[in-house]
Write a protein that holds these residues in place. Structure first.
Motif, mmCIF file in Angstrom:
data_model
loop_
_atom_site.group_PDB
_atom_site.id
_atom_site.type_symbol
_atom_site.label_atom_id
_atom_site.label_comp_id
_atom_site.label_asym_id
_atom_site.label_seq_id
_atom_site.Cartn_x
_atom_site.Cartn_y
_atom_site.Cartn_z
ATOM 1 N N ALA A 10 -1.367 25.609 32.541
ATOM 2 C CA ALA A 10 -1.257 24.157 32.690
ATOM 3 C C ALA A 10 -1.246 23.780 34.171
ATOM 4 O O ALA A 10 -1.894 22.794 34.575
ATOM 5 N N GLN A 11 -0.529 24.543 34.965
ATOM 6 C CA GLN A 11 -0.461 24.285 36.408
ATOM 7 C C GLN A 11 -1.860 24.312 37.021
ATOM 8 O O GLN A 11 -2.242 23.405 37.769
ATOM 9 N N ARG A 12 -2.626 25.328 36.696
ATOM 10 C CA ARG A 12 -3.973 25.449 37.272
ATOM 11 C C ARG A 12 -4.879 24.306 36.811
ATOM 12 O O ARG A 12 -5.657 23.775 37.606
ATOM 13 N N ARG A 13 -4.779 23.931 35.557
ATOM 14 C CA ARG A 13 -5.610 22.835 35.052
ATOM 15 C C ARG A 13 -5.298 21.528 35.770
ATOM 16 O O ARG A 13 -6.195 20.768 36.145
ATOM 17 N N LEU A 14 -4.033 21.262 35.957
ATOM 18 C CA LEU A 14 -3.642 19.994 36.564
ATOM 19 C C LEU A 14 -4.025 19.943 38.035
ATOM 20 O O LEU A 14 -4.464 18.907 38.535
ATOM 21 N N VAL A 15 -3.884 21.054 38.731
ATOM 22 C CA VAL A 15 -4.268 21.087 40.141
ATOM 23 C C VAL A 15 -5.777 20.900 40.295
ATOM 24 O O VAL A 15 -6.242 20.163 41.170
ATOM 25 N N ASN A 16 -6.538 21.549 39.406
ATOM 26 C CA ASN A 16 -7.999 21.555 39.562
ATOM 27 C C ASN A 16 -8.704 20.388 38.885
ATOM 28 O O ASN A 16 -9.812 20.021 39.300
ATOM 29 N N ASN A 17 -8.099 19.792 37.853
ATOM 30 C CA ASN A 17 -8.839 18.834 37.034
ATOM 31 C C ASN A 17 -8.311 17.412 37.029
ATOM 32 O O ASN A 17 -8.980 16.514 36.516
ATOM 33 N N LEU A 18 -7.115 17.179 37.550
ATOM 34 C CA LEU A 18 -6.648 15.793 37.626
ATOM 35 C C LEU A 18 -7.572 14.986 38.539
ATOM 36 O O LEU A 18 -7.985 15.473 39.604
#
Length: 358
Positions: free
Chosen positions: A311-319
């Motif tokens: 989840a951390q990686r998704r939010l950093v990369n995709n927000l």
């Protein structure tokens, strides 16, 4: 004035963030069982190695270090138990209590219900939150005192379960005091547990009895000479080390800037929390079971620990705009502790300056 929200809170993309991680909310029982059973087995094996090795030998030192880290990770699963869906993981909860929670005098009911309040928007960061103290607005000495309390907690837990449990049943009025003041894993010494602060552990009396029987039995066996006194010494030292690690992790988990006089929104709670992705090998040793992603956890408190990194990686990369999200990230434990210490020191100077100027 206190009801106004900072502009960045209004702009925080909560809905978008939820959309990006909505498929990561289901816990995988195999991961829970494998992770916990491996580390609890390793922990007790290392504990036994340290117990049986020559005093101050490398084997004893190595066994102690491994025992502390493995048992610490095992104990932190109490945090997951507080968040798992009500009525689920019943066997896991039972096994965890028998081979981890009860031997360390922290049965799961001591966190159940209590910790959930910490995540309520109308409780988090207020004086009603037992897991929050405004360290950043107080003197640094309070943080030092908090860490040093780790030396007393194991003794306090033994007194609570081995002594106060039977005595409180003989003196009924004492039961209420024990429940309110000595039955919760919190950081606020003034916290009082509500009568209905139970979510999953309706069998808390059986857990309490189990902790009493275990503690009393070990002490009796040592007194009778069946077990060496070194069992108690090693248990105490291991518990102290675990609590010191957890106290440092706790200090790094939040900014602790809210003085407790106002309610905070979910977004504000998140922005008052800290993510420390760190090193994949080192950071989980002091912030195990997903707690290095503590700010992300406050966004999605029902997300299982094994999905928080993803989840951390998704939010950093995709927000669309991750500028607010990355404000919670610290590079490591020391920078996080250094920052709160600095803020606390500045707050202490500010509070004393009027007196000095006068």
């Amino acid at each position: 004035m206190t009801e106004e929200k900072a502009p960045y809170v209004k702009e925080f993309p909560l809905r978008e963030a939820h959309h990006l991680v909505r498929d990561l909310m289901t816990p995988n029982p195999w991961i829970y069982w494998t992770d916990f059973l491996f580390h609890i087995t390793l922990g007790w094996a290392a504990f036994l190695t340290a117990l049986l090795s020559p005093a101050f030998s490398l084997w004893q030192l190595g066994g102690f270090v491994v025992a502390v880290l493995a048992l610490y990770r095992s104990a932190i699963f109490v945090h997951e138990l507080a968040h798992l869906k009500k009525g689920t993981f019943k066997n896991f909860r039972l096994v965890w209590n028998i081979i981890c929670g009860i031997p360390f005098m922290i049965p799961s009911f001591t966190y159940d219900g209590v910790h959930n309040d910490h995540h309520k928007p109308d409780v988090y960061g207020t004086s009603a939150d037992g897991e929050y103290l405004p360290f950043a607005t107080r003197k640094p000495a309070e943080m030092v005192f908090y860490v040093l309390l780790s030396f007393l907690i194991p003794i306090a837990l033994v007194v609570r379960f081995v002594l106060l449990t039977p005595v409180s049943y003989l003196i009924p009025p004492l039961r209420k005091i024990v429940w309110e003041r000595a039955s919760s894993l919190t950081i606020d010494p003034t916290y009082r547990r509500a009568p209905d602060a139970i979510r999953n552990d309706l069998n808390w009396r059986q857990q309490e009895l189990g902790a009493f029987l275990f503690g009393a039995s070990v002490i009796a066996l040592v007194a009778l000479g069946v077990l060496p006194y070194s069992v108690l010494v090693l248990w105490y030292l291991t518990a102290v080390a675990v609590f010191i690690l957890n106290s440092l992790r706790t200090l790094a988990a939040h900014a602790y800037r809210n003085p407790g006089d106002r309610k905070m929104t979910l977004a504000e709670q998140y922005l008052d929390s800290v993510n420390i992705p760190g090193n994949v090998l080192i950071t989980p040793l002091w912030a195990p079971v997903g707690l290095r992603f503590h700010a992300t956890h406050h966004l999605f408190m029902s997300m299982p620990y094994h999905n928080l990194g993803k989840a951390q990686r998704r939010l950093v990369n995709n927000l669309t705009d991750n500028s607010q999200y990355i404000k919670t990230i610290r590079s490591g434990l020391w920078p996080a502790l250094k920052q709160i210490w600095h803020e606390s020191s500045e707050a202490a100077k500010t509070s004393t300056s009027p007196q000095q100027n006068g």
